[in-house]
Motif scaffolding. Structure first.
Motif, PDB file in Angstrom:
ATOM      1  N   SER A   1      28.301 -32.325  44.994  1.00  0.00           N
ATOM      2  CA  SER A   1      29.723 -32.481  45.261  1.00  0.00           C
ATOM      3  C   SER A   1      30.362 -31.134  45.582  1.00  0.00           C
ATOM      4  O   SER A   1      31.173 -31.025  46.512  1.00  0.00           O
ATOM      5  CB  SER A   1      30.414 -33.107  44.054  1.00  0.00           C
ATOM      6  N   ASP A   2      29.999 -30.100  44.812  1.00  0.00           N
ATOM      7  CA  ASP A   2      30.519 -28.761  45.070  1.00  0.00           C
ATOM      8  C   ASP A   2      30.096 -28.268  46.450  1.00  0.00           C
ATOM      9  O   ASP A   2      30.881 -27.660  47.177  1.00  0.00           O
ATOM     10  CB  ASP A   2      30.051 -27.775  44.005  1.00  0.00           C
ATOM     11  N   TYR A   3      28.835 -28.548  46.814  1.00  0.00           N
ATOM     12  CA  TYR A   3      28.339 -28.131  48.123  1.00  0.00           C
ATOM     13  C   TYR A   3      29.122 -28.825  49.231  1.00  0.00           C
ATOM     14  O   TYR A   3      29.519 -28.192  50.216  1.00  0.00           O
ATOM     15  CB  TYR A   3      26.857 -28.447  48.249  1.00  0.00           C
TER      16      TYR A   3
ATOM     17  N   ALA B   1      24.810 -33.154  36.482  1.00  0.00           N
ATOM     18  CA  ALA B   1      24.877 -31.768  36.962  1.00  0.00           C
ATOM     19  C   ALA B   1      24.421 -31.685  38.415  1.00  0.00           C
ATOM     20  O   ALA B   1      25.044 -30.994  39.231  1.00  0.00           O
ATOM     21  CB  ALA B   1      24.020 -30.867  36.071  1.00  0.00           C
ATOM     22  N   LYS B   2      23.353 -32.410  38.742  1.00  0.00           N
ATOM     23  CA  LYS B   2      22.881 -32.415  40.132  1.00  0.00           C
ATOM     24  C   LYS B   2      23.919 -33.038  41.059  1.00  0.00           C
ATOM     25  O   LYS B   2      24.146 -32.548  42.169  1.00  0.00           O
ATOM     26  CB  LYS B   2      21.564 -33.175  40.236  1.00  0.00           C
TER      27      LYS B   2
ATOM     28  N   LEU C   1      20.787 -37.991  31.600  1.00  0.00           N
ATOM     29  CA  LEU C   1      22.063 -38.320  32.230  1.00  0.00           C
ATOM     30  C   LEU C   1      22.866 -37.063  32.544  1.00  0.00           C
ATOM     31  O   LEU C   1      23.448 -36.940  33.621  1.00  0.00           O
ATOM     32  CB  LEU C   1      22.869 -39.248  31.320  1.00  0.00           C
ATOM     33  N   ASN C   2      22.888 -36.109  31.620  1.00  0.00           N
ATOM     34  CA  ASN C   2      23.598 -34.851  31.859  1.00  0.00           C
ATOM     35  C   ASN C   2      22.997 -34.088  33.024  1.00  0.00           C
ATOM     36  O   ASN C   2      23.722 -33.494  33.834  1.00  0.00           O
ATOM     37  CB  ASN C   2      23.608 -33.990  30.595  1.00  0.00           C
ATOM     38  N   GLU C   3      21.661 -34.070  33.112  1.00  0.00           N
ATOM     39  CA  GLU C   3      21.002 -33.383  34.228  1.00  0.00           C
ATOM     40  C   GLU C   3      21.342 -34.060  35.553  1.00  0.00           C
ATOM     41  O   GLU C   3      21.596 -33.389  36.555  1.00  0.00           O
ATOM     42  CB  GLU C   3      19.498 -33.357  34.003  1.00  0.00           C
TER      43      GLU C   3
END
Length: 124
Positions: A70-72, A64-65, A59-61
């Protein structure tokens, strides 16, 4: 015959002794089974924790993806806003009469320099 008479005389004590013996054996077996049950429960609990930790890691991975995407998208929208702003500025500058002779005034040079000074090695 005497032995039978002695046995009949103490038959209650013999039955009570036999029942106490059977009770002790039963309690001993129950204690053994309870210990095995606690061991099995502890192993099961450890397995459940291992599975939960693995699921939490996955779930954490995934989060993170998703955050990277979202950042991109955020960077992409910011760059797109900058490009639109500069495009509008350039269109306003190009509409000036000085560009009819293909010359640059100070505003045009500063707009071009701002594009050049940005890191153009990265795609917008």
């Amino acid at each position: 015959m005497m032995q039978l008479y002695v046995i009949l005389k103490y038959w209650r004590a013999i039955i009570i002794g036999l029942l106490v013996f059977l009770l002790l054996i039963t309690l001993m077996l129950l204690n053994i089974k309870t210990g095995k049950l606690k061991d099995a429960e502890a192993k099961c609990h450890q397995r459940i924790q291992a599975i939960e930790q693995a699921q939490q890691k996955v779930l954490n991975e995934a989060n993170a993806k998703a955050n990277q995407a979202s950042d991109y998208e955020q960077l992409k929208s910011e760059r797109q806003a900058k490009v639109e702003s500069i495009t509008r500025t350039v269109q306003k500058i190009v509409e000036r009469p000085i560009y009819l002779n293909r010359c640059f005034d100070d505003d045009g040079v500063s707009a071009i320099n701002s594009l050049i000074s940005n890191d153009t090695s990265k795609p917008p």
